[in-house]
Design an enzyme around this catalytic site. Structure first.
Site, PDB file in Angstrom:
ATOM      1  N   LYS A  42     -15.524   0.426   0.375  1.00 40.51           N
ATOM      2  CA  LYS A  42     -15.756   0.046   1.619  1.00 40.51           C
ATOM      3  C   LYS A  42     -17.409  -0.424   1.691  1.00 40.51           C
ATOM      4  CE  LYS A  42     -13.160   3.765   3.755  1.00 40.51           C
ATOM      5  NZ  LYS A  42     -13.669   4.981   2.747  1.00 40.51           N
ATOM      6  N   MET A  89       0.737  -1.218   0.101  1.00 41.01           N
ATOM      7  CA  MET A  89       0.044   0.028  -0.003  1.00 41.01           C
ATOM      8  C   MET A  89       1.001   1.187  -0.088  1.00 41.01           C
ATOM      9  SD  MET A  89      -2.496   1.337   3.192  1.00 41.01           S
ATOM     10  CE  MET A  89      -4.054   0.806   2.635  1.00 41.01           C
ATOM     11  N   PRO A  90       0.653   2.000  -1.090  1.00 44.54           N
ATOM     12  CA  PRO A  90       1.372   3.359  -0.944  1.00 44.54           C
ATOM     13  C   PRO A  90       0.961   3.998   0.332  1.00 44.54           C
ATOM     14  CG  PRO A  90       0.622   3.189  -3.050  1.00 44.54           C
ATOM     15  CD  PRO A  90      -0.019   2.026  -2.199  1.00 44.54           C
ATOM     16  N   GLY A 126      -7.929  10.511  -0.209  1.00 43.26           N
ATOM     17  CA  GLY A 126      -9.390  10.069   0.191  1.00 43.26           C
ATOM     18  C   GLY A 126     -10.424  10.911  -0.810  1.00 43.26           C
ATOM     19  N   SER A 173     -12.632  -0.811   9.379  1.00 44.31           N
ATOM     20  CA  SER A 173     -12.672   0.805   9.625  1.00 44.31           C
ATOM     21  C   SER A 173     -13.632   1.406  10.575  1.00 44.31           C
ATOM     22  CB  SER A 173     -13.193   1.518   8.210  1.00 44.31           C
ATOM     23  OG  SER A 173     -13.511   2.862   8.459  1.00 44.31           O
ATOM     24  N   ASN A 220       0.400  18.479  -0.835  1.00 40.87           N
ATOM     25  CA  ASN A 220       0.318  17.374   0.184  1.00 40.87           C
ATOM     26  C   ASN A 220       1.122  16.345  -0.133  1.00 40.87           C
ATOM     27  OD1 ASN A 220      -1.551  19.220   1.536  1.00 40.87           O
ATOM     28  ND2 ASN A 220      -3.186  17.972   1.370  1.00 40.87           N
ATOM     29  N   LEU A 254      -4.954  15.746   9.046  1.00 40.97           N
ATOM     30  CA  LEU A 254      -4.683  17.109   8.968  1.00 40.97           C
ATOM     31  C   LEU A 254      -5.904  17.577   9.899  1.00 40.97           C
ATOM     32  CD1 LEU A 254      -4.134  18.261   5.248  1.00 40.97           C
ATOM     33  CD2 LEU A 254      -2.681  17.354   7.090  1.00 40.97           C
ATOM     34  N   HIS A 279     -16.907  -0.774   6.545  1.00 38.10           N
ATOM     35  CA  HIS A 279     -16.839   0.745   6.654  1.00 38.10           C
ATOM     36  C   HIS A 279     -16.901   1.242   8.103  1.00 38.10           C
ATOM     37  CE1 HIS A 279     -17.355   4.844   4.459  1.00 38.10           C
ATOM     38  NE2 HIS A 279     -16.949   4.999   5.872  1.00 38.10           N
ATOM     39  N   ARG A 306      -2.961  22.316  -3.577  1.00 38.84           N
ATOM     40  CA  ARG A 306      -2.844  21.547  -2.519  1.00 38.84           C
ATOM     41  C   ARG A 306      -2.556  19.949  -2.629  1.00 38.84           C
ATOM     42  NH1 ARG A 306      -7.459  24.014   1.617  1.00 38.84           N
ATOM     43  NH2 ARG A 306      -6.176  25.617   2.342  1.00 38.84           N
ATOM     44  N   ASP A 343      -8.809   6.121  -1.782  1.00 44.73           N
ATOM     45  CA  ASP A 343      -9.693   5.535  -0.789  1.00 44.73           C
ATOM     46  C   ASP A 343     -11.009   6.069  -1.075  1.00 44.73           C
ATOM     47  OD1 ASP A 343     -10.217   4.377   2.046  1.00 44.73           O
ATOM     48  OD2 ASP A 343     -11.293   6.359   2.128  1.00 44.73           O
ATOM     49  N   TYR A 403     -19.840   7.339  -0.146  1.00 41.46           N
ATOM     50  CA  TYR A 403     -19.683   8.579  -0.601  1.00 41.46           C
ATOM     51  C   TYR A 403     -20.302   8.779  -1.610  1.00 41.46           C
ATOM     52  CZ  TYR A 403     -15.502   7.878   2.641  1.00 41.46           C
ATOM     53  OH  TYR A 403     -14.704   7.484   3.642  1.00 41.46           O
TER      54      TYR A 403
HETATM   55  N1  LIG Z   1     -13.411   5.461   7.487  1.00 38.07           N
HETATM   56  C1  LIG Z   1     -14.127   6.784   7.859  1.00 38.07           C
HETATM   57  O1  LIG Z   1     -15.070   6.726   8.603  1.00 38.07           O
HETATM   58  C2  LIG Z   1     -13.523   7.817   7.170  1.00 38.07           C
HETATM   59  C3  LIG Z   1     -14.206   9.128   7.811  1.00 38.07           C
HETATM   60  C4  LIG Z   1     -13.517  10.479   7.469  1.00 38.07           C
HETATM   61  C5  LIG Z   1     -12.662  10.209   6.410  1.00 38.07           C
HETATM   62  N2  LIG Z   1     -12.300   9.122   5.783  1.00 38.07           N
HETATM   63  C6  LIG Z   1     -11.312   9.182   4.639  1.00 38.07           C
HETATM   64  O2  LIG Z   1     -10.424   9.850   4.796  1.00 38.07           O
HETATM   65  C7  LIG Z   1     -10.292  10.953   3.806  1.00 38.07           C
HETATM   66  C8  LIG Z   1      -9.494  12.198   4.273  1.00 38.07           C
HETATM   67  O3  LIG Z   1     -10.221  13.042   4.847  1.00 38.07           O
HETATM   68  P1  LIG Z   1     -10.029  13.911   6.173  1.00 38.07           P
HETATM   69  O4  LIG Z   1     -11.039  15.057   6.039  1.00 38.07           O
HETATM   70  O5  LIG Z   1      -9.883  13.160   7.273  1.00 38.07           O
HETATM   71  O6  LIG Z   1      -8.779  14.425   5.294  1.00 38.07           O
HETATM   72  P2  LIG Z   1      -7.778  15.705   6.176  1.00 38.07           P
HETATM   73  O7  LIG Z   1      -6.619  15.801   4.858  1.00 38.07           O
HETATM   74  O8  LIG Z   1      -7.483  15.497   7.345  1.00 38.07           O
HETATM   75  O9  LIG Z   1      -8.644  17.088   5.863  1.00 38.07           O
HETATM   76  C9  LIG Z   1      -9.126  17.641   4.957  1.00 38.07           C
HETATM   77  C10 LIG Z   1      -9.461  18.875   5.126  1.00 38.07           C
HETATM   78  O10 LIG Z   1      -8.088  19.719   5.193  1.00 38.07           O
HETATM   79  C11 LIG Z   1      -8.133  20.496   4.077  1.00 38.07           C
HETATM   80  N3  LIG Z   1      -6.830  20.539   3.491  1.00 38.07           N
HETATM   81  C12 LIG Z   1      -6.241  19.714   2.723  1.00 38.07           C
HETATM   82  N4  LIG Z   1      -4.915  19.988   2.451  1.00 38.07           N
HETATM   83  C13 LIG Z   1      -4.506  20.969   3.034  1.00 38.07           C
HETATM   84  C14 LIG Z   1      -3.518  22.007   3.192  1.00 38.07           C
HETATM   85  N5  LIG Z   1      -2.412  21.544   2.558  1.00 38.07           N
HETATM   86  N6  LIG Z   1      -3.392  22.931   3.771  1.00 38.07           N
HETATM   87  C15 LIG Z   1      -4.705  23.341   4.570  1.00 38.07           C
HETATM   88  N7  LIG Z   1      -5.690  22.736   4.608  1.00 38.07           N
HETATM   89  C16 LIG Z   1      -5.738  21.559   3.775  1.00 38.07           C
HETATM   90  C17 LIG Z   1      -9.240  20.604   3.147  1.00 38.07           C
HETATM   91  O11 LIG Z   1      -9.591  21.733   2.809  1.00 38.07           O
HETATM   92  P3  LIG Z   1     -10.142  21.993   1.142  1.00 38.07           P
HETATM   93  O12 LIG Z   1     -11.246  21.163   1.024  1.00 38.07           O
HETATM   94  O13 LIG Z   1     -10.450  23.501   1.321  1.00 38.07           O
HETATM   95  O14 LIG Z   1      -9.016  21.653   0.454  1.00 38.07           O
HETATM   96  C18 LIG Z   1     -10.291  19.897   3.816  1.00 38.07           C
HETATM   97  O15 LIG Z   1     -11.141  20.633   4.400  1.00 38.07           O
HETATM   98  C19 LIG Z   1     -11.612  11.195   3.413  1.00 38.07           C
HETATM   99  O16 LIG Z   1     -11.535  11.566   1.956  1.00 38.07           O
HETATM  100  C20 LIG Z   1     -11.913   9.566   3.270  1.00 38.07           C
HETATM  101  O17 LIG Z   1     -11.527   8.994   2.204  1.00 38.07           O
HETATM  102  C21 LIG Z   1     -12.752   8.121   6.553  1.00 38.07           C
END
Ligand SMILES: NC(=O)c1ccc[n+]([C@@H]2O[C@H](COP(=O)([O-])OP(=O)(O)OC[C@H]3O[C@@H](n4cnc5c(N)ncnc54)[C@H](OP(=O)(O)O)[C@@H]3O)[C@@H](O)[C@H]2O)c1
Length: 318
Positions: free
Chosen positions: A86, A21-22, A27, A169, A273, A220, A119, A269, A52, A57
């Protein structure tokens, strides 16, 4: 873990010889369909090779379209990318697992999956309604199926060669242990919220000892402000090493041996990232010493999604 001097290329081996896995994952929890396509394409162009997804979704078709276009555009093959999706809570009954899996595969336009996850460990009333509620708004859970029943149906998918690895998950260590003990095919991956405010150290140790990959979401802190992106320790390290707070948080996650999922929604971004590099040991240790503890996403307690980002157009309209 396949360490590389280039942190971006880190790959983590999956149990049962299911490949690698990379560590850096993209997401796809993006509510807007058009934005799903552009953000997935931008992520692929920036270098992400791990995607992912989830039936919940509601955008597997759009992710699939962007991935197919990336593959058709040349230079990238199906084998170069790692795709997860999932099983949603309303499909936990064993007879619903394979149809749900096939439907996801069809929407993604793929012939196999690298990873299929349950999930959440919470079974909802079986059916096509993803959010079944009674008249008082309470979730209708399904007491007629156990997590082990669902897990066995996932094992069958591996037997049939339809997915290379399976996992869980939104699971706690207490819930993971009995599944791990009973499983014929052990979970290869657990996807949970994890970041410096929720390091999940005990779960990570359990996983490392058993060759399970911990895949961190919210690295993040879901981008919430105030929050991790403005944490003084993270900001000070970022200034010192000449990286952004987001890059520091993502590097920390990879350096501690987890894979991660991040969701940049713009091309700039996505490039930011993906462009992470190794933190000096003292900076890494400083982040490990952060004392704040905060869980952001309550999904682990109920199976109800706790954080669905607004689509940009919706957010602007409010
Ligand atoms: N298993 C589960 O129940 C579950 C739950 C949640 C998430 N997930 C998975 O995890 C993935 C990641 O989601 P997350 O919300 O956890 O990701 P995250 O990367 O922690 O947060 C995403 C947020 O951060 C902002 N962001 C991204 N890059 C940034 C940067 N370089 N500087 C400043 N702000 C930045 C984005 O803003 P912008 O939108 O404005 O770019 C977005 O609001 C999801 O897509 C999904 O696949 C799984």
């Amino acid at each position: 873990m396949i360490e590389s001097s280039d942190l971006r290329m880190t790959r983590i081996p999956l149990s049962h010889g299911a490949g690698y896995m990379p560590a850096l994952g993209f997401g796809t929890l993006i509510p807007d369909p058009a934005e799903t396509i552009t953000a997935t394409r931008d992520a692929l162009e920036a270098g992400f090779r791990h995607f992912d997804c989830a039936e919940r979704y509601g955008n597997e078709r759009e992710v699939g379209k962007a991935l197919q276009e990336g593959i058709a555009g040349g230079g990238i093959t199906r084998e170069d990318i790692f795709v997860t999706t999932k099983l949603w809570n309303s499909n936990h009954r064993p007879d619903r697992v394979e149809p749900a899996f096939e439907a996801s595969l069809d929407r993604l336009g793929l012939k196999y999956l690298d990873l299929y996850l349950i999930h959440t460990p919470f079974a909802f009333q079986p059916g096509d309604n993803q959010d079944p509620r009674d008249q008082n708004g309470n979730v209708l859970y399904d007491q007629g199926v156990t997590l082990l029943d669902t897990w066995k149906a996932l094992e069958t998918l591996v037997d049939h060669g339809k997915c290379r690895a399976i996992g869980l998950s939104d699971i706690t260590l207490d819930m993971l242990k009995p599944i791990y003990e009973s499983a014929r095919i052990k979970p290869a991956v657990v996807q949970v919220e994890s970041h410096p405010y929720l390091p999940e150290t005990e779960l990570l140790e359990f996983c490392k000892e058993r060759g399970i990959v911990l895949l961190a979401f919210a690295p993040l802190g879901h981008g919430m402000k105030p929050g991790l992106l403005e944490d003084p320790v993270i900001s000070a390290v970022a200034a010192r090493v000449g990286k952004t707070p987001a890059q520091v948080l993502l590097a920390w996650a990879v350096q501690r041996g987890t894979a991660l999922l991040t969701t940049p929604r713009s091309a700039a971004r996505a490039r930011e990232n993906f462009d992470i590099s190794r933190l000096p040991e003292d900076a890494f240790d400083e982040i490990n010493r952060i004392q704040i503890r905060q869980r952001l996403n309550p999904v682990v307690n109920t199976g109800v999604p706790g954080f669905i980002p607004q689509s940009k157009s919706t957010a602007q309209g409010k």
